[in-house]
Enzyme design. Structure first.
Site, mmCIF file in Angstrom:
data_model
loop_
_atom_site.group_PDB
_atom_site.id
_atom_site.type_symbol
_atom_site.label_atom_id
_atom_site.label_comp_id
_atom_site.label_asym_id
_atom_site.label_seq_id
_atom_site.Cartn_x
_atom_site.Cartn_y
_atom_site.Cartn_z
ATOM 1 N N GLU A 187 -3.334 12.513 -25.240
ATOM 2 C CA GLU A 187 -4.950 13.874 -25.633
ATOM 3 C C GLU A 187 -5.670 13.716 -24.111
ATOM 4 O OE1 GLU A 187 -4.666 13.833 -30.584
ATOM 5 O OE2 GLU A 187 -6.236 13.417 -29.194
ATOM 6 N N CYS A 188 -5.666 14.817 -23.390
ATOM 7 C CA CYS A 188 -6.185 15.296 -22.687
ATOM 8 C C CYS A 188 -6.622 13.818 -21.642
ATOM 9 C CB CYS A 188 -7.747 15.441 -22.804
ATOM 10 S SG CYS A 188 -8.576 16.492 -21.608
ATOM 11 N N GLY A 189 -7.641 12.963 -21.578
ATOM 12 C CA GLY A 189 -7.645 12.407 -20.439
ATOM 13 C C GLY A 189 -6.833 11.285 -20.470
ATOM 14 N N THR A 233 -0.410 16.421 -23.982
ATOM 15 C CA THR A 233 -1.088 17.539 -24.022
ATOM 16 C C THR A 233 -3.083 17.944 -23.370
ATOM 17 O OG1 THR A 233 -2.456 17.878 -26.253
ATOM 18 C CG2 THR A 233 -0.017 17.806 -25.859
#
Length: 432
Positions: A313-315, A414
């Protein structure tokens, strides 16, 4: 568990410091405080946990729905719950502080900046209280904390101007020591802040503890949680300064259905033996050198190619790409699972509640299912022509061209942070 919502007149009014000061005052009075945060933020809750030593509950109408908010609230444990608001009390179309207060049926304490006013502070508070009725909202603005307020004539002017139905709950004196520094994703994390116990003790001295205790009320009941079976799987969760954005409820859900082991990609030599990996968000751009030389991250890339399910997720998404370029032009090799490169920017690239629709079967959703989450990032991705995406973006920005969810092998990355009430992590566990 009785509770209160600490809402603000706007962003930057000092809600986090007010929440911490009230927490200190209540704990000094012998009460156990359960912290919570309205909205999807990870940073303010880190300050709560640093001070109180217990996880802060995330309460967001978009991510969890009203039933999910109530379930998450009641998973907390304490004599009184303090819910720190997000932005101004009524701000936010998907989930505002007012919406959270309505969902829980809790009274609101309004934090008002009194640095340049006395009677006008009361007028501001009264406007917020009356707005609820005018807008047809079931929001009970019941008390006021005067932020950045001197004692003596200043405090008396604020207190005496308040109408009887707005309880004066104390003040927090003005002090540069009580300002939490900003970083590009928001405030500094709790473990990094310069706030000391002595400073917070001094800030709490003028809080009216008994009045706050009397104002707190029980929250709305929660529906019974759905019981889900254990999976027997073993999940490795990245947990260090590069990957520090994981909701407590997510870790609780994973632990309720699987064995969870943590590892630190910035420091550990090996990826733990596991059936799947979860890479939360965080600050990989601040630890590029460590991640570029990480044996654990290299091994994760190799295992992903062999079919190990990996959710980023993200990072976590950023760490699964080929390369990360910082704003000063430094370039760091990442795990290389996705055909994409990451570039950091000085200004944020997305900030919104999001909704994703699954175009194909993936780790967190079946084809056609939707998942709600939140995105806030300063990076952008340049993706290869052969990149594949699992989601169409119904709301939000996503990665590119209204698409999100890079997918390769059994790995999914994502920009959206998801809460377990969305069903995403149950889906993840059930494919391991």
């Amino acid at each position: 568990m009785n509770g209160l919502v600490l809402g603000g007149t706007s962003s930057g009014v000092g809600k986090t410091v007010a929440t911490l000061a009230v927490s200190v005052a209540l704990e000094d009075a012998g009460l156990t405080v359960q912290p919570a945060k309205a909205g999807p933020d990870f940073i303010d809750p880190s300050h709560h946990e640093q001070l109180l030593g217990r996880p802060s509950r995330t309460l967001d109408c978009w991510l969890e729905g009203e039933d999910g908010i109530r379930r998450n609230y009641h998973r907390g444990d304490g004599d009184i719950c303090l819910v720190e608001g997000v932005m101004g009390l009524y701000d936010g179309d998907a989930s505002s502080t007012a919406m959270v207060a309505e969902a829980l049926g809790l009274p609101v304490v309004l934090v008002v900046d009194a640095s340049a006013g006395m009677e006008s502070v009361a007028a501001t508070a009264l406007g917020f209280e009356r707005y609820a009725e005018a807008a047809g909202r079931e929001v009970d603005v019941a008390g006021v904390i005067a932020q950045r307020c001197h004692g003596g004539r200043h405090e008396n002017g604020v207190r005496e101007a308040l109408p009887e139905r707005l309880t004066y709950l104390g003040r927090i004196p003005p002090s540069e020591d009580l300002e939490i520094p900003d970083r590009h994703l928001g405030l500094e994390m709790g473990e990094e802040t310069g706030l000391t116990a002595e400073q917070l003790e001094a800030a709490s001295e003028h809080i009216r503890v008994e009045a706050i205790r009397e104002l707190a009320e029980p929250a709305a009941d929660a529906p019974s949680p759905e019981r889900r079976p254990e999976t027997g799987a073993r999940v490795a969760v990245a947990s260090d300064r590069a990957f520090c954005f994981a909701y407590p409820a997510t870790l609780e859900r994973l632990r309720s259905r699987a064995e969870v082991v943590t590892f630190a990609p910035t420091a550990d030599d090996e990826l733990p033996a596991c059936d799947g990996v979860y890479l939360p968000g965080g600050y990989p751009e601040l630890h590029g050198d460590s991640l570029a030389s990480s044996d654990a991250l290299d091994e994760l890339g190799d295992r992903a190619e062999e079919g190990l399910p990996v959710l980023g997720e993200c990072g976590g998404l950023m760490a699964l790409c080929e390369k990360l370029e910082t704003t000063d032009g430094e370039s760091h090799e990442m795990s290389g699972v996705f055909p994409a490169e990451v570039r950091m920017h000085d200004r944020y690239q997305a900030l919104d509640h999001v909704e994703l629709a699954a175009k194909r079967e993936t780790l967190t959703a079946r084809t056609g299912e939707r998942r709600r989450g939140h995105e806030f990032h300063y990076s952008s991705l340049t993706v290869g022509r052969d990149a594949r995406f699992a989601f169409e973006v119904v709301r939000g920005d996503g990665i590119t061209d209204e698409r999100d969810g890079l997918t390769e092998y059994d790995t999914l990355g994502t920009y959206a942070h998801l809460h377990p009430e969305s069903g995403a992590f149950d889906s993840f566990l059930e494919v391991l």
